[in-house]
Design a protein around this motif. Structure first.
Motif, PDB file in Angstrom:
ATOM      1  N   LEU A   1      26.026  37.166 -48.506  1.00  0.00           N
ATOM      2  CA  LEU A   1      27.028  37.324 -49.560  1.00  0.00           C
ATOM      3  C   LEU A   1      27.919  36.094 -49.660  1.00  0.00           C
ATOM      4  CD1 LEU A   1      28.088  41.046 -49.033  1.00  0.00           C
ATOM      5  CD2 LEU A   1      26.936  40.091 -51.044  1.00  0.00           C
ATOM      6  N   MET A   2      28.298  35.562 -48.518  1.00  0.00           N
ATOM      7  CA  MET A   2      29.163  34.384 -48.525  1.00  0.00           C
ATOM      8  C   MET A   2      28.420  33.163 -49.068  1.00  0.00           C
ATOM      9  SD  MET A   2      31.573  34.845 -45.222  1.00  0.00           S
ATOM     10  CE  MET A   2      32.668  33.557 -45.798  1.00  0.00           C
TER      11      MET A   2
ATOM     12  N   MET B   1      36.633  39.230 -50.730  1.00  0.00           N
ATOM     13  CA  MET B   1      36.616  37.807 -50.405  1.00  0.00           C
ATOM     14  C   MET B   1      37.682  37.101 -51.236  1.00  0.00           C
ATOM     15  SD  MET B   1      32.561  37.041 -50.425  1.00  0.00           S
ATOM     16  CE  MET B   1      31.705  38.460 -51.091  1.00  0.00           C
ATOM     17  N   GLU B   2      38.206  36.008 -50.704  1.00  0.00           N
ATOM     18  CA  GLU B   2      39.177  35.218 -51.452  1.00  0.00           C
ATOM     19  C   GLU B   2      38.768  33.762 -51.461  1.00  0.00           C
ATOM     20  OE1 GLU B   2      43.423  37.551 -50.969  1.00  0.00           O
ATOM     21  OE2 GLU B   2      43.064  35.765 -49.761  1.00  0.00           O
ATOM     22  N   ALA B   3      39.065  33.144 -52.574  1.00  0.00           N
ATOM     23  CA  ALA B   3      38.845  31.712 -52.708  1.00  0.00           C
ATOM     24  C   ALA B   3      40.189  31.070 -53.011  1.00  0.00           C
ATOM     25  CB  ALA B   3      37.848  31.415 -53.816  1.00  0.00           C
TER      26      ALA B   3
ATOM     27  N   THR C   1      26.173  33.259 -51.334  1.00  0.00           N
ATOM     28  CA  THR C   1      26.057  33.479 -52.778  1.00  0.00           C
ATOM     29  C   THR C   1      27.377  33.215 -53.498  1.00  0.00           C
ATOM     30  OG1 THR C   1      24.335  35.136 -52.449  1.00  0.00           O
ATOM     31  CG2 THR C   1      25.516  35.203 -54.549  1.00  0.00           C
ATOM     32  N   TYR C   2      28.477  33.756 -52.976  1.00  0.00           N
ATOM     33  CA  TYR C   2      29.760  33.691 -53.681  1.00  0.00           C
ATOM     34  C   TYR C   2      30.668  32.560 -53.216  1.00  0.00           C
ATOM     35  CZ  TYR C   2      28.264  38.104 -55.599  1.00  0.00           C
ATOM     36  OH  TYR C   2      27.551  39.069 -56.251  1.00  0.00           O
ATOM     37  N   ARG C   3      30.412  31.991 -52.080  1.00  0.00           N
ATOM     38  CA  ARG C   3      31.148  30.867 -51.515  1.00  0.00           C
ATOM     39  C   ARG C   3      32.676  31.040 -51.496  1.00  0.00           C
ATOM     40  NH1 ARG C   3      27.361  27.684 -50.062  1.00  0.00           N
ATOM     41  NH2 ARG C   3      25.550  27.195 -51.337  1.00  0.00           N
ATOM     42  N   PRO C   4      33.142  32.121 -50.878  1.00  0.00           N
ATOM     43  CA  PRO C   4      34.596  32.291 -50.762  1.00  0.00           C
ATOM     44  C   PRO C   4      35.136  31.410 -49.643  1.00  0.00           C
ATOM     45  CG  PRO C   4      33.524  34.008 -49.554  1.00  0.00           C
ATOM     46  CD  PRO C   4      32.427  33.210 -50.230  1.00  0.00           C
TER      47      PRO C   4
ATOM     48  N   SER D   1      32.118  47.805 -49.467  1.00  0.00           N
ATOM     49  CA  SER D   1      32.767  46.700 -50.174  1.00  0.00           C
ATOM     50  C   SER D   1      33.081  45.554 -49.227  1.00  0.00           C
ATOM     51  CB  SER D   1      34.055  47.170 -50.856  1.00  0.00           C
ATOM     52  OG  SER D   1      35.018  47.538 -49.894  1.00  0.00           O
TER      53      SER D   1
END
Length: 117
Positions: free
Chosen positions: A17-18, A112-114, A20-23, A109
């Motif tokens: 998941l990380m 995540m935060e960026a 894919t989404y790169r938070p 769930s």
């Protein structure tokens, strides 16, 4: 303790998941653990705390929601909570019961935060 192998698989799923989404970081992880899943929530939490050290999810809040065992009578269709693993319909006494909830282990769930650029 199979909670460690489950945690290992969970950490692999979180890494995917990380990727894919790169938070920048993971805030929280919520899972559901059924009462009849064969998984001890407290041991799973301990395994997560230990195995997430020095990973990309270290420090994330790990939330385990316990899901009670629920059944449905095949005879009278009554739906009920199964108490003390008594697999008998409280309405008609039939032992012809199927489970509707309480066997699952599910990643519900991941928050995540960026950081803003």
């Amino acid at each position: 303790m199979h909670e460690r192998s489950i945690t290992r698989q969970l950490l692999l799923q979180l890494e995917e998941l990380m990727a894919t989404y790169r938070p920048d970081h993971v805030v929280s992880i919520r899972i559901s653990v059924g009462e009849f899943s064969g998984i001890e929530p407290s041991l799973l939490s301990i395994a997560f705390d230990e195995m997430s050290l020095n990973t990309s999810v270290e420090g994330a809040e790990f939330i385990v929601d316990a899901v009670p065992l629920e059944g449905r009578c095949a005879i009278c269709t009554n739906e009920f909570l199964v108490h003390q693993f008594k697999f008998e319909c409280p309405r008609c006494g039939s032992s012809s019961v199927t489970f509707t909830r309480g066997e699952e282990l599910m990643l519900e769930s991941v928050v995540m935060e960026a950081e803003e650029p």
